[in-house]
Design a protein around this motif. Structure first.
Motif, PDB file in Angstrom:
ATOM      1  N   HIS A  76       0.835  -1.210   0.000  1.00 20.97           N
ATOM      2  CA  HIS A  76       0.000   0.000   0.000  1.00 20.97           C
ATOM      3  C   HIS A  76       0.868   1.258   0.000  1.00 20.97           C
ATOM      4  CE1 HIS A  76      -3.563   2.430   0.782  1.00 20.97           C
ATOM      5  NE2 HIS A  76      -2.865   3.067   1.706  1.00 20.97           N
ATOM      6  N   ILE A  77       1.876   1.276   0.848  1.00 18.97           N
ATOM      7  CA  ILE A  77       2.760   2.444   0.925  1.00 18.97           C
ATOM      8  C   ILE A  77       3.501   2.642  -0.402  1.00 18.97           C
ATOM      9  CG2 ILE A  77       4.848   3.375   2.025  1.00 18.97           C
ATOM     10  CD1 ILE A  77       3.834   2.072   4.645  1.00 18.97           C
ATOM     11  N   MET A  78       3.999   1.562  -0.960  1.00 20.31           N
ATOM     12  CA  MET A  78       4.774   1.658  -2.212  1.00 20.31           C
ATOM     13  C   MET A  78       3.960   2.241  -3.358  1.00 20.31           C
ATOM     14  SD  MET A  78       6.875  -1.941  -2.209  1.00 20.31           S
ATOM     15  CE  MET A  78       7.283  -1.794  -3.933  1.00 20.31           C
ATOM     16  N   HIS A  79       2.670   1.896  -3.405  1.00 25.32           N
ATOM     17  CA  HIS A  79       1.871   2.240  -4.575  1.00 25.32           C
ATOM     18  C   HIS A  79       0.861   3.363  -4.351  1.00 25.32           C
ATOM     19  CE1 HIS A  79       3.674  -1.085  -6.660  1.00 25.32           C
ATOM     20  NE2 HIS A  79       3.346  -1.889  -5.679  1.00 25.32           N
ATOM     21  N   SER A  80       0.755   3.873  -3.143  1.00 26.34           N
ATOM     22  CA  SER A  80      -0.295   4.849  -2.858  1.00 26.34           C
ATOM     23  C   SER A  80       0.127   6.300  -2.974  1.00 26.34           C
ATOM     24  CB  SER A  80      -0.869   4.614  -1.457  1.00 26.34           C
ATOM     25  OG  SER A  80      -1.541   3.388  -1.427  1.00 26.34           O
ATOM     26  N   PHE A  81       1.409   6.553  -2.877  1.00 24.52           N
ATOM     27  CA  PHE A  81       1.839   7.942  -2.963  1.00 24.52           C
ATOM     28  C   PHE A  81       3.283   8.003  -3.422  1.00 24.52           C
ATOM     29  CE2 PHE A  81       3.831   7.694   1.247  1.00 24.52           C
ATOM     30  CZ  PHE A  81       3.087   6.698   1.844  1.00 24.52           C
ATOM     31  N   GLY A  84       6.321   6.963  -1.390  1.00 23.76           N
ATOM     32  CA  GLY A  84       6.158   5.653  -0.759  1.00 23.76           C
ATOM     33  C   GLY A  84       7.232   4.654  -1.135  1.00 23.76           C
ATOM     34  N   SER A  85       7.572   4.604  -2.405  1.00 18.96           N
ATOM     35  CA  SER A  85       8.608   3.666  -2.858  1.00 18.96           C
ATOM     36  C   SER A  85       9.959   3.972  -2.234  1.00 18.96           C
ATOM     37  CB  SER A  85       8.738   3.730  -4.376  1.00 18.96           C
ATOM     38  OG  SER A  85       8.214   2.591  -4.950  1.00 18.96           O
ATOM     39  N   ALA A  86      10.307   5.238  -2.159  1.00 17.07           N
ATOM     40  CA  ALA A  86      11.601   5.612  -1.570  1.00 17.07           C
ATOM     41  C   ALA A  86      11.653   5.227  -0.090  1.00 17.07           C
ATOM     42  CB  ALA A  86      11.836   7.117  -1.733  1.00 17.07           C
ATOM     43  N   ILE A  87      10.546   5.400   0.605  1.00 17.56           N
ATOM     44  CA  ILE A  87      10.498   5.068   2.032  1.00 17.56           C
ATOM     45  C   ILE A  87      10.634   3.562   2.233  1.00 17.56           C
ATOM     46  CG2 ILE A  87       8.978   5.032   4.059  1.00 17.56           C
ATOM     47  CD1 ILE A  87       7.908   7.789   2.941  1.00 17.56           C
ATOM     48  N   THR A  88       9.868   2.789   1.464  1.00 18.55           N
ATOM     49  CA  THR A  88       9.963   1.336   1.622  1.00 18.55           C
ATOM     50  C   THR A  88      11.314   0.811   1.168  1.00 18.55           C
ATOM     51  OG1 THR A  88       8.812   0.995  -0.482  1.00 18.55           O
ATOM     52  CG2 THR A  88       7.472   0.918   1.527  1.00 18.55           C
ATOM     53  N   PHE A 136       9.007  -3.718  15.265  1.00 17.87           N
ATOM     54  CA  PHE A 136       7.937  -2.767  15.571  1.00 17.87           C
ATOM     55  C   PHE A 136       8.428  -1.331  15.420  1.00 17.87           C
ATOM     56  CE2 PHE A 136       5.913  -6.096  18.590  1.00 17.87           C
ATOM     57  CZ  PHE A 136       5.412  -6.801  17.505  1.00 17.87           C
ATOM     58  N   ALA A 137       9.672  -1.074  15.780  1.00 18.75           N
ATOM     59  CA  ALA A 137      10.228   0.277  15.611  1.00 18.75           C
ATOM     60  C   ALA A 137      10.285   0.641  14.123  1.00 18.75           C
ATOM     61  CB  ALA A 137      11.610   0.369  16.247  1.00 18.75           C
ATOM     62  N   LEU A 138      10.667  -0.322  13.287  1.00 19.57           N
ATOM     63  CA  LEU A 138      10.689  -0.081  11.837  1.00 19.57           C
ATOM     64  C   LEU A 138       9.265   0.112  11.304  1.00 19.57           C
ATOM     65  CD1 LEU A 138      13.293  -2.821  10.887  1.00 19.57           C
ATOM     66  CD2 LEU A 138      13.660  -0.339  10.761  1.00 19.57           C
ATOM     67  N   GLU A 139       8.367  -0.734  11.764  1.00 18.15           N
ATOM     68  CA  GLU A 139       6.987  -0.625  11.317  1.00 18.15           C
ATOM     69  C   GLU A 139       6.355   0.687  11.764  1.00 18.15           C
ATOM     70  OE1 GLU A 139       5.954  -5.392  11.300  1.00 18.15           O
ATOM     71  OE2 GLU A 139       5.150  -4.136  12.893  1.00 18.15           O
ATOM     72  N   ASP A 140       6.761   1.190  12.909  1.00 17.16           N
ATOM     73  CA  ASP A 140       6.240   2.475  13.366  1.00 17.16           C
ATOM     74  C   ASP A 140       6.605   3.592  12.391  1.00 17.16           C
ATOM     75  OD1 ASP A 140       5.021   1.258  15.493  1.00 17.16           O
ATOM     76  OD2 ASP A 140       6.413   2.021  17.013  1.00 17.16           O
ATOM     77  N   LYS A 141       7.738   3.465  11.733  1.00 21.09           N
ATOM     78  CA  LYS A 141       8.099   4.438  10.698  1.00 21.09           C
ATOM     79  C   LYS A 141       7.137   4.316   9.520  1.00 21.09           C
ATOM     80  CE  LYS A 141      12.954   4.482  12.004  1.00 21.09           C
ATOM     81  NZ  LYS A 141      14.322   4.126  11.664  1.00 21.09           N
ATOM     82  N   LEU A 142       6.734   3.103   9.208  1.00 17.00           N
ATOM     83  CA  LEU A 142       5.753   2.902   8.148  1.00 17.00           C
ATOM     84  C   LEU A 142       4.385   3.439   8.573  1.00 17.00           C
ATOM     85  CD1 LEU A 142       6.771  -0.709   7.052  1.00 17.00           C
ATOM     86  CD2 LEU A 142       7.263   1.421   5.848  1.00 17.00           C
TER      87      LEU A 142
END
Length: 165
Positions: A76-81, A84-88, A136-142
């Motif tokens: 979702h993050i990769m394709h929604s904005f 997003g791709s740079a963050i993932t 969880f710390a990494l996922e919190d960034k997501l």
């Protein structure tokens, strides 16, 4: 870990069904983890080995959690904005490292057939707890990314509505 989950729920909860579902799935995983480790949320420990069925249930929860993260959230993050791709791309190497550790635990214990296979469980659960905390710390960034995107999207929608009035 539960305290950090409560903070995440307070910070990001209620903003989207996707975030709420992810946090609920994390809560369920943590509950299973604490049951398996013989810990109560208040810190009291039980001194008995969990049953094989309980270990298998936990492994199933962990598979569901990993799958939701990779196939729903990250996708979702990769394709929604746009960003997003740079963050993932930036977070994925570390996320994948934790995924490998979680999958190693699952591979070791999901097909355990007798209690002898659980002799190293306490030590493995301690390592797993550390891995989960890192993850969880990494996922919190997501989560923050999803939250920020939702806020930006809502503000843009409000600006369009205001401009049309």
């Amino acid at each position: 870990m539960l305290k950090k989950l409560a903070q995440a729920e307070e910070k990001w909860g209620g903003e989207s069904r996707l975030i709420d579902r992810w946090l609920q799935t994390r809560r369920e995983l943590l509950i299973q983890y604490f049951k398996l480790a013989g810990l109560s949320p208040r810190g009291a420990a039980e001194k008995s080995l969990p049953g094989l069925q309980q270990v298998h249930i936990f492994c199933d929860h962990m598979v569901d959690y990993i799958s939701e993260c990779h196939f729903r959230i990250i996708n979702h993050i990769m394709h929604s904005f746009p960003e997003g791709s740079a963050i993932t791309d930036r977070l994925m190497p570390e996320v994948l490292e934790t995924t490998d550790s979680l999958l190693d635990f699952i591979d070791t214990y999901s097909n355990a057939e007798n209690d002898d296979m659980l002799l190293a469980l306490d030590q493995d659960l301690a390592q797993l707890g550390d891995t989960m905390e890192t993850r969880f710390a990494l996922e919190d960034k997501l989560l923050q990314t999803l939250y920020t995107y939702r806020i930006k999207r809502d503000e843009a929608s409000e600006a369009v509505v205001a401009a049309n009035e």
